[in-house]
Design an enzyme around this catalytic site. Structure first.
Site, short mmCIF file in Angstrom:
data_model
loop_
_atom_site.label_atom_id
_atom_site.label_comp_id
_atom_site.label_asym_id
_atom_site.label_seq_id
_atom_site.Cartn_x
_atom_site.Cartn_y
_atom_site.Cartn_z
N SER A 134 -2.25 96.44 48.36
CA SER A 134 -3.39 95.53 48.25
C SER A 134 -3.10 94.19 47.68
O SER A 134 -2.23 94.13 46.82
CB SER A 134 -4.26 96.47 47.20
OG SER A 134 -5.64 95.49 47.12
N LYS A 188 -4.67 104.11 47.85
CA LYS A 188 -5.37 102.96 48.59
C LYS A 188 -6.62 102.90 49.15
O LYS A 188 -7.44 102.21 49.00
CB LYS A 188 -4.27 102.38 49.55
CG LYS A 188 -4.82 101.12 50.26
CD LYS A 188 -4.54 100.04 49.23
CE LYS A 188 -5.54 98.61 49.69
NZ LYS A 188 -5.55 98.34 51.09
N HIS A 191 -9.17 102.88 46.42
CA HIS A 191 -9.09 101.70 45.95
C HIS A 191 -10.11 100.81 46.41
O HIS A 191 -10.79 99.98 46.20
CB HIS A 191 -7.70 101.02 45.87
CG HIS A 191 -7.82 99.48 45.80
ND1 HIS A 191 -8.11 98.47 46.80
CD2 HIS A 191 -7.27 98.48 44.84
CE1 HIS A 191 -7.95 97.56 46.45
NE2 HIS A 191 -7.45 97.34 45.31
N ASN A 192 -10.09 100.96 47.96
CA ASN A 192 -10.94 99.98 48.85
C ASN A 192 -12.38 100.42 48.75
O ASN A 192 -13.15 99.77 48.81
CB ASN A 192 -10.27 100.27 50.41
CG ASN A 192 -9.15 99.46 50.53
OD1 ASN A 192 -8.55 99.01 49.63
ND2 ASN A 192 -9.00 99.03 51.81
N GLU A 195 -13.52 98.88 45.64
CA GLU A 195 -13.68 97.39 46.10
C GLU A 195 -14.94 97.17 46.73
O GLU A 195 -15.89 96.41 46.67
CB GLU A 195 -12.64 97.20 46.99
CG GLU A 195 -12.59 95.55 47.80
CD GLU A 195 -11.43 95.59 48.77
OE1 GLU A 195 -10.24 95.74 48.16
OE2 GLU A 195 -11.54 95.19 49.88
N1 LIG Z 1 -5.28 91.41 55.91
C1 LIG Z 1 -5.71 92.02 54.76
O1 LIG Z 1 -5.72 91.43 53.85
C2 LIG Z 1 -4.93 93.42 54.37
C3 LIG Z 1 -4.56 94.12 55.48
N2 LIG Z 1 -3.79 95.53 55.33
C4 LIG Z 1 -3.43 96.35 56.18
O2 LIG Z 1 -1.95 95.73 56.58
C5 LIG Z 1 -1.85 95.83 57.85
C6 LIG Z 1 -1.58 94.53 58.60
O3 LIG Z 1 -2.55 93.78 58.29
P1 LIG Z 1 -2.76 92.05 58.97
O4 LIG Z 1 -1.51 91.64 58.57
O5 LIG Z 1 -3.98 91.66 58.65
O6 LIG Z 1 -2.56 92.56 60.68
P2 LIG Z 1 -3.53 93.02 61.75
O7 LIG Z 1 -4.34 94.31 61.18
O8 LIG Z 1 -4.36 92.09 62.10
O9 LIG Z 1 -2.53 93.57 62.71
C7 LIG Z 1 -1.93 92.63 63.49
C8 LIG Z 1 -0.50 92.91 63.65
O10 LIG Z 1 -0.25 94.36 64.40
C9 LIG Z 1 0.55 94.28 65.54
N3 LIG Z 1 0.05 95.23 66.55
C10 LIG Z 1 -0.96 95.43 66.92
N4 LIG Z 1 -1.07 96.55 67.96
C11 LIG Z 1 0.06 96.74 67.97
C12 LIG Z 1 1.01 97.71 68.76
N5 LIG Z 1 0.33 98.38 69.67
N6 LIG Z 1 2.25 97.86 68.75
C13 LIG Z 1 3.10 96.86 67.95
N7 LIG Z 1 2.37 96.31 67.13
C14 LIG Z 1 1.13 95.88 67.14
C15 LIG Z 1 0.64 92.91 65.79
O11 LIG Z 1 1.40 92.49 66.82
P3 LIG Z 1 1.11 91.50 67.84
O12 LIG Z 1 1.37 90.18 67.08
O13 LIG Z 1 2.33 91.44 68.88
O14 LIG Z 1 -0.34 91.42 68.34
C16 LIG Z 1 0.39 92.13 64.67
O15 LIG Z 1 1.80 92.15 64.05
C17 LIG Z 1 -3.23 96.73 58.69
O16 LIG Z 1 -3.07 98.04 58.59
C18 LIG Z 1 -4.01 96.34 57.45
O17 LIG Z 1 -5.43 97.29 57.53
C19 LIG Z 1 -3.88 95.91 53.85
C20 LIG Z 1 -4.20 95.21 52.95
C21 LIG Z 1 -4.87 93.86 52.88
O1 LIG Z 2 -7.18 96.56 52.05
C1 LIG Z 2 -7.75 95.53 51.69
C2 LIG Z 2 -7.58 94.99 50.27
O2 LIG Z 2 -6.81 95.95 49.53
C3 LIG Z 2 -8.80 94.87 52.38
O3 LIG Z 2 -9.44 93.74 51.61
C4 LIG Z 2 -9.62 95.51 53.06
O4 LIG Z 2 -9.17 95.97 54.28
C5 LIG Z 2 -10.97 95.02 53.56
O5 LIG Z 2 -11.87 95.80 53.99
P1 LIG Z 2 -13.14 95.83 54.92
O6 LIG Z 2 -12.75 94.92 55.93
O7 LIG Z 2 -13.49 96.90 55.52
O8 LIG Z 2 -14.07 94.89 53.73
#
Ligand SMILES: NC(=O)C1=CN([C@@H]2O[C@H](COP(=O)(O)OP(=O)(O)OC[C@H]3O[C@@H](n4cnc5c(N)ncnc54)[C@H](OP(=O)(O)O)[C@@H]3O)[C@@H](O)[C@H]2O)C=CC1
Ligand SMILES: O=C(CO)[C@H](O)[C@H](O)COP(=O)(O)O
Length: 480
Positions: A134, A188, A191-192, A195
């Site tokens: 997070s 986690k 936690h969310n 949140e």
């Molecule tokens: N964004 C945030 O604030 C937070 C996100 N997370 C979690 O972290 C993870 C990554 O989040 P985030 O960085 O936002 O990215 P996204 O959730 O937007 O995912 C995009 C990534 O996933 C890859 N991807 C999607 N489908 C596939 C597939 N079938 N095979 C291989 N790769 C694939 C994409 O590759 P490509 O470029 O090739 O499309 C890209 O690298 C998620 O699980 C998310 O829930 C956790 C905490 C906070």
């Molecule tokens: O994982 C998180 C923080 O720790 C992201 O903020 C979370 O995925 C946001 O959730 P949502 O889009 O459902 O509001």
């Protein structure tokens, strides 16, 4: 001479969107040689071009190249979309790995998926670590809160790396081994969920101050700024002041007035409530937050019914005292939401045999994560002092705080009801508090009704056993 990179990288990251690329940079900045890969190689190229000078990266175009770049035992962090994409990446990886290697899923996975994946990889001699991460974009780069599950053995290898890149508070890393298999992703998820509850309560405080108190967004921003130097000090309260104080450049309107009032959700809050229902733990604050987002999203329905649902209410209430009352209501409701979330973690820990240390969870949420807050120190002290605490609400510090807030909390809920401003978070938290402290609950009547229509039986307060009243006959009681 071409530098030898095969078999030399300490750790790998696959999935280089917002979180993965920043996590890889964080690792590299801490001196680790990091192998990086993304399904679409343009992201890998962009990372190296823009940030390659920050540390020691090995770019891999394919998964076999990524695996070959790693020293053994291999450690590979997956940062891709949760669900099927994570399974697709694992499937591609496993045939390339050897017993003892570690696959770490840092995405927001469903903990049941993590349990399934951990069991499947264990069969092949591989470690699977579901690690909640997070802190969003900024946290991933500068120090997130990390909640790793999986085996103790994998943590022995991985823990020092994760602890080094995690946020630090009072010199302590915001990372600890949570427990086996899905424990990290469960924590986690909660936690969310917290949140969600926290943001809903903040939104209700804003709505009341605006609609009932007549304050403008910029004035409310100042109120939140002030609150952030007291018990409510937290990242979410801090950024609320920023968002409310922001003015839309295009229109000159408060930013909050030009944003569509439909809150979206990716699913972790909903999962928290679904799992709480399975465990039988009332997480009313999180549930109300999920439902409030759902209600906001039903725009067609809201528009269709709006004019047919009158509510004659006073225009505004006296603002004197309202700000302080809302502060109390926000704090007390927040304590309830956290108490419920910790109850849920404890229940899951018992159900799944995870042995989660609640005080340690509060410790690693003090920094790096979205719900970081001053009062997590108090929660840590409460559970460290008594791990068997029946509810956070009965810890002396929180019991006193809620007692002091109580009259204001009741005034706020009643003011909101009078003014027609919905406060599902504040009111359900108060109802939960009143439910917990009631000597007798109307559940006795529910039992009587169940027995009447379905012979479902009931227990008595004065005798052991199960009983049924012959409602359709002479209403005598029989032992069931
Ligand atoms: N964004 C945030 O604030 C937070 C996100 N997370 C979690 O972290 C993870 C990554 O989040 P985030 O960085 O936002 O990215 P996204 O959730 O937007 O995912 C995009 C990534 O996933 C890859 N991807 C999607 N489908 C596939 C597939 N079938 N095979 C291989 N790769 C694939 C994409 O590759 P490509 O470029 O090739 O499309 C890209 O690298 C998620 O699980 C998310 O829930 C956790 C905490 C906070
Ligand atoms: O994982 C998180 C923080 O720790 C992201 O903020 C979370 O995925 C946001 O959730 P949502 O889009 O459902 O509001």
């Amino acid at each position: 001479m071409v530098e030898q990179t095969e078999g030399t990288a300490r750790i790998a990251v696959t999935g280089l969107a917002t979180m993965g690329s920043n996590l890889a940079r964080n690792l590299a900045r801490h001196g680790y040689r990091v192998a990086v890969h993304n399904r679409t190689s343009a992201r890998t190229t962009a990372l190296i071009e823009q940030h390659g000078q920050e540390g020691d990266f090995v770019a891999a175009e394919t998964m076999p190249e990524l695996v070959a770049a790693l020293a053994k035992p291999r450690q590979i962090i997956i940062m891709v979309k949760a669900g099927q994409p994570t399974d697709a990446v694992i499937d591609e990886l496993v045939d390339l790995l050897e017993p003892g290697d570690m696959v770490i899923d840092g995405g927001n996975a469903q903990f049941a998926d993590t349990r399934r994946r951990e069991a499947a990889l264990r069969e092949r001699g591989l470690h699977f670590v579901g690690a909640g991460i997070s802190g969003g974009e900024e946290g991933a780069l500068n120090g997130p809160s990390i909640m790793p599950g999986g085996s103790k053995e994998s943590y022995a290898h991985l823990g020092p790396v994760l602890e080094s890149i995690a946020a630090k508070v009072d010199g302590q890393p915001c990372c600890v081994h949570v427990g086996p298999d899905g424990a990290g992703h469960f924590v986690k998820m909660v936690h969310n969920g917290i949140e969600y509850a926290d943001m809903q309560l903040i939104a209700e405080a804003y709505d009341l101050l605006r609609r009932a108190g007549g304050l403008k967004p910029a004035e409310i921003a100042e109120v939140f700024r002030g609150w952030n130097s007291g018990d409510l000090e937290s990242y979410l309260v801090e950024i609320t002041a920023e968002v409310l104080g922001h003015v839309d450049a295009a229109t000159g309107q408060p930013f909050v007035d030009v944003v569509a009032d439909q809150a979206e959700q990716k699913g972790t809050g909903r999962w928290t409530v679904q799992e709480a229902l399975e465990l039988g733990i009332p997480v009313t604050g999180i549930a109300e937050a999920v439902f409030a987002r759902a209600l906001s999203g039903h725009v067609d329905q809201r528009v269709a019914v709006r004019d047919r649902l009158p509510g004659d209410v006073p225009s505004t209430v006296a603002v004197d005292g309202l700000v302080d009352d809302v502060r109390h209501a926000l704090y007390a409701s927040k304590v309830v939401a956290y108490a419920q979330g910790f109850d849920q973690i404890r229940a899951a820990s018992q159900t799944y045999g995870w042995n989660i240390d609640l005080g340690a969870m509060a410790t690693i949420w003090r920094g790096g994560c979205i719900i970081r807050a001053r009062f997590l120190d108090r929660i840590r002290e409460a559970y460290d002092g008594n791990p068997e605490l029946p509810s956070l609400l009965v810890n002396d510090y929180f019991a006193d705080a809620v007692e002091q807030a109580q009259q204001a909390w009741r005034r706020v809920v009643s003011t909101a009801v009078q003014a027609g401003v919905p406060v599902p978070g504040f009111s359900s938290a108060l109802a939960y508090y009143d439910g917990l402290r009631s000597e007798r609950l109307p559940a006795a009547l529910v039992q009587g009704l169940r027995d009447f229509f379905g012979a479902h039986t009931y227990r008595r307060v004065d005798r052991e056993g199960s009983f049924h009243t012959l409602w359709g006959a002479d209403r005598s009681e029989i032992e069931a």
